[in-house]
Write a protein that holds these residues in place. Structure first.
Motif, mmCIF file in Angstrom:
data_model
loop_
_atom_site.group_PDB
_atom_site.id
_atom_site.type_symbol
_atom_site.label_atom_id
_atom_site.label_comp_id
_atom_site.label_asym_id
_atom_site.label_seq_id
_atom_site.Cartn_x
_atom_site.Cartn_y
_atom_site.Cartn_z
ATOM 1 N N GLU A 256 11.500 -7.749 1.984
ATOM 2 C CA GLU A 256 10.676 -7.183 0.914
ATOM 3 C C GLU A 256 9.833 -6.018 1.434
ATOM 4 O OE1 GLU A 256 8.444 -10.529 -0.435
ATOM 5 O OE2 GLU A 256 9.972 -11.202 -1.861
ATOM 6 N N ILE A 257 9.251 -6.177 2.622
ATOM 7 C CA ILE A 257 8.416 -5.116 3.178
ATOM 8 C C ILE A 257 9.259 -3.907 3.571
ATOM 9 C CG2 ILE A 257 6.830 -4.515 5.040
ATOM 10 C CD1 ILE A 257 5.921 -7.410 5.083
ATOM 11 N N GLU A 258 10.437 -4.153 4.147
ATOM 12 C CA GLU A 258 11.322 -3.047 4.516
ATOM 13 C C GLU A 258 11.775 -2.269 3.287
ATOM 14 O OE1 GLU A 258 14.326 -5.087 6.643
ATOM 15 O OE2 GLU A 258 13.219 -5.134 8.554
ATOM 16 N N HIS A 259 11.960 -2.961 2.175
ATOM 17 C CA HIS A 259 12.325 -2.281 0.935
ATOM 18 C C HIS A 259 11.136 -1.506 0.378
ATOM 19 C CE1 HIS A 259 13.139 -1.955 -3.457
ATOM 20 N NE2 HIS A 259 14.384 -1.723 -3.023
ATOM 21 N N LEU A 260 9.935 -2.065 0.519
ATOM 22 C CA LEU A 260 8.737 -1.395 0.016
ATOM 23 C C LEU A 260 8.367 -0.196 0.878
ATOM 24 C CD1 LEU A 260 6.221 -1.443 -1.887
ATOM 25 C CD2 LEU A 260 5.115 -2.915 -0.191
ATOM 26 N N LEU A 261 8.463 -0.345 2.212
ATOM 27 C CA LEU A 261 8.087 0.722 3.147
ATOM 28 C C LEU A 261 9.259 0.988 4.097
ATOM 29 C CD1 LEU A 261 4.519 -0.603 4.060
ATOM 30 C CD2 LEU A 261 5.077 1.138 2.363
ATOM 31 N N PRO A 262 10.223 1.798 3.672
ATOM 32 C CA PRO A 262 11.431 2.015 4.498
ATOM 33 C C PRO A 262 11.136 2.607 5.874
ATOM 34 C CG PRO A 262 11.734 2.835 2.247
ATOM 35 C CD PRO A 262 10.285 2.517 2.393
ATOM 36 N N ALA B 205 -4.095 1.054 0.591
ATOM 37 C CA ALA B 205 -3.316 0.809 -0.616
ATOM 38 C C ALA B 205 -1.981 0.145 -0.284
ATOM 39 C CB ALA B 205 -3.076 2.122 -1.364
ATOM 40 N N GLN B 206 -1.377 0.540 0.829
ATOM 41 C CA GLN B 206 -0.114 -0.083 1.244
ATOM 42 C C GLN B 206 -0.341 -1.519 1.697
ATOM 43 O OE1 GLN B 206 0.837 3.113 4.014
ATOM 44 N NE2 GLN B 206 2.673 3.622 2.822
ATOM 45 N N VAL B 207 -1.496 -1.777 2.314
ATOM 46 C CA VAL B 207 -1.840 -3.161 2.670
ATOM 47 C C VAL B 207 -1.918 -4.015 1.410
ATOM 48 C CG1 VAL B 207 -3.545 -4.668 3.754
ATOM 49 C CG2 VAL B 207 -3.080 -2.412 4.734
ATOM 50 N N ALA B 208 -2.545 -3.480 0.362
ATOM 51 C CA ALA B 208 -2.653 -4.213 -0.907
ATOM 52 C C ALA B 208 -1.280 -4.438 -1.528
ATOM 53 C CB ALA B 208 -3.555 -3.445 -1.867
ATOM 54 N N GLN B 209 -0.390 -3.451 -1.408
ATOM 55 C CA GLN B 209 0.968 -3.613 -1.940
ATOM 56 C C GLN B 209 1.702 -4.740 -1.221
ATOM 57 O OE1 GLN B 209 2.433 0.427 -1.405
ATOM 58 N NE2 GLN B 209 2.325 0.804 -3.613
ATOM 59 N N ILE B 210 1.549 -4.792 0.103
ATOM 60 C CA ILE B 210 2.198 -5.863 0.871
ATOM 61 C C ILE B 210 1.628 -7.216 0.480
ATOM 62 C CG2 ILE B 210 2.494 -6.814 3.194
ATOM 63 C CD1 ILE B 210 2.521 -3.922 4.228
ATOM 64 N N ALA B 211 0.299 -7.284 0.333
ATOM 65 C CA ALA B 211 -0.339 -8.549 -0.042
ATOM 66 C C ALA B 211 0.117 -9.024 -1.414
ATOM 67 C CB ALA B 211 -1.858 -8.386 -0.025
ATOM 68 N N GLY B 212 0.532 -8.096 -2.274
ATOM 69 C CA GLY B 212 0.956 -8.464 -3.619
ATOM 70 C C GLY B 212 2.408 -8.881 -3.735
#
Length: 485
Positions: free
Chosen positions: A283-289, A121-128
């Motif tokens: 963006e990724i650091e903000h999504l996954l601290p 699910a986190q992979v999908a979030q990054i892809a989006g």
């Protein structure tokens, strides 16, 4: 027409001086081209290192820290305690992992490497994310295998292991498999998503007698070898590749001793454009601290070794050496041109007395200097090619070393036998080290370097001609004619 005729006559008449100036400019420009070529070769070598370690098309990778590994007692006993109950009441060999103990046969486990996990699910979030072009998950695993003693072979054999990469076959251009070249068989297809098929590194297959079409055991399951692949010599590729879904189903997380269905340990990300890489990182650091987000530039900053040292040498010492030589060449060309103008005082004075304007004389001097500069530039290009060829012949192979996880976390495993613990408490335990990649250095002359050489040659000629023209413009007709008399 007269300008060209006069120009040709003066260059021929002052051949020795023109040749000397051209040689000085050629040496300076040739050195510049050689330094640029060497620097390009070093950068290309580092690019091969990053490509081998990072994957084609991968701009950013996302990982997490591993979970703490706890060794739990098995059946109320500490890990590694001898277990009795063998024939005649004597001790028997036993291996315990993930809460289970085995006393015979082959124990084959597929365990996560020294990294944490992320969900699909986190992979999908990054892809989006807005600036992300594509994202794919992967699992770097280690297959640990132990053959327990039997009546026919009472000796405990040393454990063996090999690396396995769970590959998202829907994104073949992302991840470790992206550098591979198929040498036999076929590659993965979408239909292989849930199949027990494997690609094997050609070198590993050759050393372990694995043939195309044969079966090999991975994580206790039989896989058919559908293809053999080769990776660049600079890389440290996994031994085998299997579909990500099958890797997730067979692998266990040593931190939790649970199946890894729906989990990955690395996310390979490509940005929409090269200018968006920093934005994607943010963006990724903000999504996954809690995640560790690494770009190729971050990895490049950690590189050490001869390639890194050569890059620094070419970028610092080489650049300033080239600048100093160019300054010296330009200075010598300017001084020689001014000296030549001083010797031509009677000639220029006569031309002024005949009606030539100072601008015409200055133009004539500039034309001669620029022509000499162009000749020197062409000779410098030749010297540059020669210098690059020499570097290619004598330059040793360069090596780079980057921090990496070498080895893997095996699940808690203990082998016991007559006399106590055999082989330690962990098989394939956590080890961290460095990956060293050796690449050949190949210097090259680019079109940009040639254009720069021509521009520098013209600039040197203009500079020398400007000083000479300034000296000629100060001449007075009367003084010049007096010197003629």
């Amino acid at each position: 027409m007269f300008f060209l005729t006069y120009l040709r006559r003066e260059l021929r008449r002052r051949m020795r001086q023109a040749v000397f100036i051209a040689i000085g400019l050629a040496i300076g420009i040739g050195l510049v081209i050689t330094v640029i070529g060497a620097s390009s070769g070093v950068k290309a070598a580092q690019g091969k290192v990053l490509q081998a370690l990072y994957g084609i098309g991968t701009d950013v990778t996302v990982t997490t820290k591993p979970k703490p590994l706890s060794l739990k007692p098995v059946n109320g006993q500490g890990a590694g305690a001898p277990v009795s109950g063998g024939p005649g009441g004597g001790p028997r060999a036993e291996i315990c992992l993930n809460g289970k103990c085995y006393t015979s046969g082959t124990v084959d486990t597929l365990a996560l490497s020294d990294t944490g996990t992320l969900s699909q699910a986190q992979v999908a979030q990054i892809a989006g994310l807005h600036d992300v072009s594509a994202a794919a998950g992967g699992l770097m695993l280690t297959d640990n295998r132990v053959v327990l003693p039997s009546a026919s072979n009472p000796n405990i054999q040393p454990p063996t292991s090999f690396t396995v990469d769970g590959t998202d076959i829907s994104h073949p251009r992302l991840g470790p498999l992206s550098n591979a070249r198929l040498t036999a068989g076929r590659a993965f297809t979408v239909a292989d998503r849930n199949s027990d098929v494997a690609l094997v590194d050609a070198g590993y297959a050759s050393s372990h007698d694995i043939k195309l079409g044969s079966t090999t055991t991975i994580g206790g399951a039989k896989f058919t070898v559908i293809g053999l692949i080769s990776q660049p010599e600079s890389g440290s590729p996994p031994n085998m590749y299997i579909p990500l879904a099958r890797a997730q189903a067979l692998a266990t997380d040593p931190g939790t001793s649970k199946s890894m269905k729906g989990e990955v340990d690395t996310v390979y990300v490509t940005a929409a454009s090269a200018t968006d890489i920093d934005t994607v990182q943010n963006e990724i650091e903000h999504l996954l601290p809690a995640a560790t987000v690494t770009s190729s530039s971050d990895l490049a900053s950690e590189i050490t070794g001869s390639a890194a040292s050569a890059a620094k040498l070419a970028g610092a010492l080489g650049k300033w050496l080239a600048v100093l030589v160019l300054i010296a060449a330009f200075a010598v060309a300017s001084l020689l041109t001014m000296a030549a103008v001083a010797r031509r005082v009677p000639e220029f004075g006569t031309l002024k007395a005949l009606g030539w304007r100072s601008s015409r004389i200055v133009g004539q001097v500039l034309g001669e200097s620029v022509s000499t500069g162009i000749i020197g530039g062409l000779a410098g290009v030749g010297l540059g090619f020669a210098g690059v060829a020499i570097i290619d012949k004598i330059a040793p192979k360069l090596s780079d070393t980057v921090p990496s996880a070498s080895g893997a976390f095996g699940a808690p495993q203990t082998v016991t036998g007559p006399g106590g613990v055999v082989g330690g408490a962990l098989i394939g335990g956590p080890t961290t080290g460095h990956t060293t990649v050796v690449v050949p250095m190949s210097a090259s002359v680019t079109i940009g370097a040639i254009v720069l050489a021509v521009v520098l040659a013209i600039a040197g000629g203009l500079l020398a001609g400007s000083f000479g023209g300034w000296r000629a413009a100060r001449l007075r007709p009367a003084a010049a004619l007096t010197r003629v008399g």
